[in-house]
Design a protein around this motif. Structure first.
Motif, PDB file in Angstrom:
ATOM      1  N   GLY A  28       0.783  -1.195   0.147  1.00  0.00           N
ATOM      2  CA  GLY A  28      -0.064  -0.018   0.169  1.00  0.00           C
ATOM      3  C   GLY A  28       0.687   1.413   0.137  1.00  0.00           C
ATOM      4  O   GLY A  28       0.194   2.197   0.090  1.00  0.00           O
ATOM      5  N   GLY A  29       2.035   1.161  -0.112  1.00  0.00           N
ATOM      6  CA  GLY A  29       3.154   2.320  -0.328  1.00  0.00           C
ATOM      7  C   GLY A  29       3.759   2.664   0.942  1.00  0.00           C
ATOM      8  O   GLY A  29       4.526   3.787   1.088  1.00  0.00           O
ATOM      9  N   MET A  30       3.623   2.099   2.267  1.00  0.00           N
ATOM     10  CA  MET A  30       4.562   2.259   3.452  1.00  0.00           C
ATOM     11  C   MET A  30       5.900   1.909   3.205  1.00  0.00           C
ATOM     12  O   MET A  30       5.981   0.790   2.772  1.00  0.00           O
ATOM     13  CB  MET A  30       3.839   1.664   4.725  1.00  0.00           C
ATOM     14  N   ARG A  31       6.713   2.788   3.784  1.00  0.00           N
ATOM     15  CA  ARG A  31       8.183   2.441   3.873  1.00  0.00           C
ATOM     16  C   ARG A  31       8.528   1.666   5.098  1.00  0.00           C
ATOM     17  O   ARG A  31       8.124   2.158   6.058  1.00  0.00           O
ATOM     18  CB  ARG A  31       9.049   3.364   3.328  1.00  0.00           C
ATOM     19  N   LEU A  32       8.967   0.495   5.217  1.00  0.00           N
ATOM     20  CA  LEU A  32       9.210  -0.156   6.818  1.00  0.00           C
ATOM     21  C   LEU A  32      10.805  -0.180   6.827  1.00  0.00           C
ATOM     22  O   LEU A  32      11.571  -0.273   6.433  1.00  0.00           O
ATOM     23  CB  LEU A  32       8.848  -1.657   6.631  1.00  0.00           C
ATOM     24  N   ALA A  33      10.746   0.241   8.176  1.00  0.00           N
ATOM     25  CA  ALA A  33      12.118  -0.117   9.072  1.00  0.00           C
ATOM     26  C   ALA A  33      12.083  -0.715  10.201  1.00  0.00           C
ATOM     27  O   ALA A  33      11.161  -0.504  10.666  1.00  0.00           O
ATOM     28  CB  ALA A  33      12.772   1.484   9.307  1.00  0.00           C
ATOM     29  N   PHE A  34      13.037  -1.474  10.417  1.00  0.00           N
ATOM     30  CA  PHE A  34      13.063  -2.581  11.529  1.00  0.00           C
ATOM     31  C   PHE A  34      14.238  -1.999  12.437  1.00  0.00           C
ATOM     32  O   PHE A  34      15.361  -2.055  12.138  1.00  0.00           O
ATOM     33  CB  PHE A  34      13.177  -3.906  11.085  1.00  0.00           C
ATOM     34  N   ILE A  35      13.748  -1.650  13.556  1.00  0.00           N
ATOM     35  CA  ILE A  35      14.625  -1.099  14.647  1.00  0.00           C
ATOM     36  C   ILE A  35      14.519  -1.872  15.798  1.00  0.00           C
ATOM     37  O   ILE A  35      13.581  -2.283  16.490  1.00  0.00           O
ATOM     38  CB  ILE A  35      14.520   0.475  14.889  1.00  0.00           C
ATOM     39  N   THR A  36      15.687  -1.981  16.489  1.00  0.00           N
ATOM     40  CA  THR A  36      16.091  -2.438  17.591  1.00  0.00           C
ATOM     41  C   THR A  36      16.840  -1.969  18.780  1.00  0.00           C
ATOM     42  O   THR A  36      18.043  -1.623  18.192  1.00  0.00           O
ATOM     43  CB  THR A  36      16.531  -4.060  17.419  1.00  0.00           C
ATOM     44  N   ASN A  37      16.897  -2.003  19.954  1.00  0.00           N
ATOM     45  CA  ASN A  37      17.807  -1.573  21.093  1.00  0.00           C
ATOM     46  C   ASN A  37      18.963  -2.614  21.078  1.00  0.00           C
ATOM     47  O   ASN A  37      19.850  -2.136  21.842  1.00  0.00           O
ATOM     48  CB  ASN A  37      17.119  -1.490  22.273  1.00  0.00           C
ATOM     49  N   ASN A  38      18.853  -4.094  20.554  1.00  0.00           N
ATOM     50  CA  ASN A  38      19.601  -4.810  20.581  1.00  0.00           C
ATOM     51  C   ASN A  38      20.884  -4.549  19.897  1.00  0.00           C
ATOM     52  O   ASN A  38      20.769  -4.542  18.672  1.00  0.00           O
ATOM     53  CB  ASN A  38      18.976  -6.187  20.192  1.00  0.00           C
ATOM     54  N   ALA A  39      22.036  -4.302  20.422  1.00  0.00           N
ATOM     55  CA  ALA A  39      23.322  -3.835  19.799  1.00  0.00           C
ATOM     56  C   ALA A  39      24.096  -5.011  19.538  1.00  0.00           C
ATOM     57  O   ALA A  39      25.181  -4.886  19.017  1.00  0.00           O
ATOM     58  CB  ALA A  39      24.172  -3.000  20.619  1.00  0.00           C
ATOM     59  N   SER A  40      23.721  -6.302  20.002  1.00  0.00           N
ATOM     60  CA  SER A  40      24.635  -7.417  19.883  1.00  0.00           C
ATOM     61  C   SER A  40      24.799  -8.111  18.469  1.00  0.00           C
ATOM     62  O   SER A  40      25.623  -8.541  18.041  1.00  0.00           O
ATOM     63  CB  SER A  40      24.497  -8.559  20.804  1.00  0.00           C
ATOM     64  N   ARG A  41      23.589  -7.905  17.844  1.00  0.00           N
ATOM     65  CA  ARG A  41      23.442  -8.596  16.301  1.00  0.00           C
ATOM     66  C   ARG A  41      23.549  -7.336  15.318  1.00  0.00           C
ATOM     67  O   ARG A  41      23.069  -6.384  15.279  1.00  0.00           O
ATOM     68  CB  ARG A  41      22.108  -9.452  16.244  1.00  0.00           C
ATOM     69  N   PRO A  42      24.531  -7.641  14.350  1.00  0.00           N
ATOM     70  CA  PRO A  42      24.426  -6.794  12.950  1.00  0.00           C
ATOM     71  C   PRO A  42      23.116  -6.973  12.209  1.00  0.00           C
ATOM     72  O   PRO A  42      22.659  -7.683  12.082  1.00  0.00           O
ATOM     73  CB  PRO A  42      25.737  -7.360  12.272  1.00  0.00           C
ATOM     74  N   PRO A  43      23.021  -5.883  11.518  1.00  0.00           N
ATOM     75  CA  PRO A  43      21.811  -5.793  10.674  1.00  0.00           C
ATOM     76  C   PRO A  43      21.569  -7.031   9.882  1.00  0.00           C
ATOM     77  O   PRO A  43      20.448  -7.472   9.370  1.00  0.00           O
ATOM     78  CB  PRO A  43      21.888  -4.412   9.801  1.00  0.00           C
ATOM     79  N   SER A  44      22.649  -7.511   9.174  1.00  0.00           N
ATOM     80  CA  SER A  44      22.573  -8.658   8.277  1.00  0.00           C
ATOM     81  C   SER A  44      21.991  -9.717   9.020  1.00  0.00           C
ATOM     82  O   SER A  44      21.040 -10.747   8.420  1.00  0.00           O
ATOM     83  CB  SER A  44      23.942  -9.094   7.789  1.00  0.00           C
ATOM     84  N   THR A  45      22.345 -10.165  10.351  1.00  0.00           N
ATOM     85  CA  THR A  45      21.673 -11.289  11.029  1.00  0.00           C
ATOM     86  C   THR A  45      20.258 -10.977  11.301  1.00  0.00           C
ATOM     87  O   THR A  45      19.350 -11.691  11.223  1.00  0.00           O
ATOM     88  CB  THR A  45      22.493 -11.306  12.205  1.00  0.00           C
ATOM     89  N   VAL A  46      20.020  -9.570  11.833  1.00  0.00           N
ATOM     90  CA  VAL A  46      18.463  -9.543  11.842  1.00  0.00           C
ATOM     91  C   VAL A  46      17.669  -9.687  10.707  1.00  0.00           C
ATOM     92  O   VAL A  46      16.567 -10.084  10.504  1.00  0.00           O
ATOM     93  CB  VAL A  46      18.451  -8.037  12.598  1.00  0.00           C
TER      94      VAL A  46
END
Length: 317
Positions: A28-46
């Motif tokens: 429907g046109g929304m841009r999604l971002a996934f954000i986390t306070n967890n600093a242990s995992r790099p974005p690729s793993t998430v």
């Protein structure tokens, strides 16, 4: 901007319906971002974890408190900054992306950055704590006191932050929610108009959105339930309330104040003798919105939250 645990997934499993809801709002046109306070995992793993759950996610869609902490450091120190790292792979990757140099706990340094890392050794914590006490600038990825694990809720990075704070007498600069750097970094990286923070925690997700001055949607698939909602402080109150991520595709009507309470969609709620009462029938999401309006109105007027004994939420249709 979607928080993860309690919103998109719970532990290793997707929240029921989350993948379908997100696919529909993206279409429907929304841009999604996934954000986390967890600093242990790099974005690729998430991103890989989300993809395995059927949620479309590229590395560029994920923003972590480690990346936000790296940005805080870079803005102050520049690319030649030297940083002592107490944390896991996520922080190490984020610092490398900025070009900041990671140095040992005994080396000359401009700052210390800390984050959740189960392999951090006590000797390094002690040395860094002394250096923070003696004046070395300190950035903390987040202050979450607990984290979910396969064996139950366990101490989070906030426990280490509290230990160092009490020893050193120093307050860190915090990158994760409810502080604003993580949300600012998400907008900077992902873009989009009229950002909306979607979360399940009042004291991080919702308060963080209010700190930045953006709208928020509380979903009831995580840690917030009836007891937490009715006692929410003004700075923890969401703009919208929904049962799950399906609320992103639904109208969000506001309850209207009546002579003796609040009403919406067939439900009416009021506080009688300090007890919250709701009657009627209708959409389950509207029930929760009436509860919030009636409870917060009473809390603001009296200073105490109403009792919710014997009040049971309706089943979702």
């Amino acid at each position: 901007m979607l928080d993860l645990d309690g919103v998109v997934y719970v532990g290793p499993d997707a929240v029921p319906g989350a993948a379908d809801h997100l696919a529909e709002v993206r279409a429907g046109g929304m841009r999604l971002a996934f954000i986390t306070n967890n600093a242990s995992r790099p974005p690729s793993t998430v991103a890989d974890h989300l993809t395995s759950l059927g949620v479309q996610a590229d590395v560029g869609d994920v923003v972590t408190s480690a990346q936000a902490a790296a940005r805080v450091l870079l803005d102050r120190l520049g690319p030649d900054g030297r940083v002592v790292l107490l944390g896991g792979e996520g922080l190490e990757v984020a610092l490398a992306e900025t070009g900041l140099s990671v140095v040992g706990p005994e080396d000359d340094a401009d700052a210390v950055v800390t984050g959740y890392g189960p392999q951090v050794v006590w000797a390094d914590i002690m040395r860094a704590s002394v250096r923070i006490r003696d004046g070395l600038w300190w950035v903390a990825s987040n202050t979450d006191l607990s984290i979910p694990t396969p064996y139950g809720v366990a101490p989070g990075h906030g426990v280490l932050v509290d230990t160092i704070r009490r020893f050193s007498g120093v307050e860190p600069e915090v990158a994760g929610k409810p502080a604003r750097p993580l949300l600012d970094e998400t907008v900077r990286r992902v873009g989009g108009d009229r950002p909306l923070m979607v979360g399940d925690r009042l004291d991080t997700d919702i308060e963080g959105a209010r700190n930045v001055g953006i709208d928020s949607l509380l979903v009831l698939t995580g840690v917030t339930g009836l007891a937490e909602l009715v006692t929410a402080r003004p700075e923890e109150r969401p703009t919208y309330v929904g049962l799950d991520l399906g609320a992103l595709r639904e109208p969000q009507p506001a309850p209207r104040e009546t002579g003796g309470g609040w009403a919406l969609g067939g439900w009416s709620g009021r506080v009688v003798a300090d007890r919250l009462e709701v009657d009627g029938e209708g959409d389950a999401g509207d029930w929760w919105r009436v509860v919030a309006a009636a409870a917060w109105s009473h809390l603001d007027a009296s200073g105490t939250a109403p009792s919710t004994d014997d009040l049971a939420p309706p089943a979702a249709s």
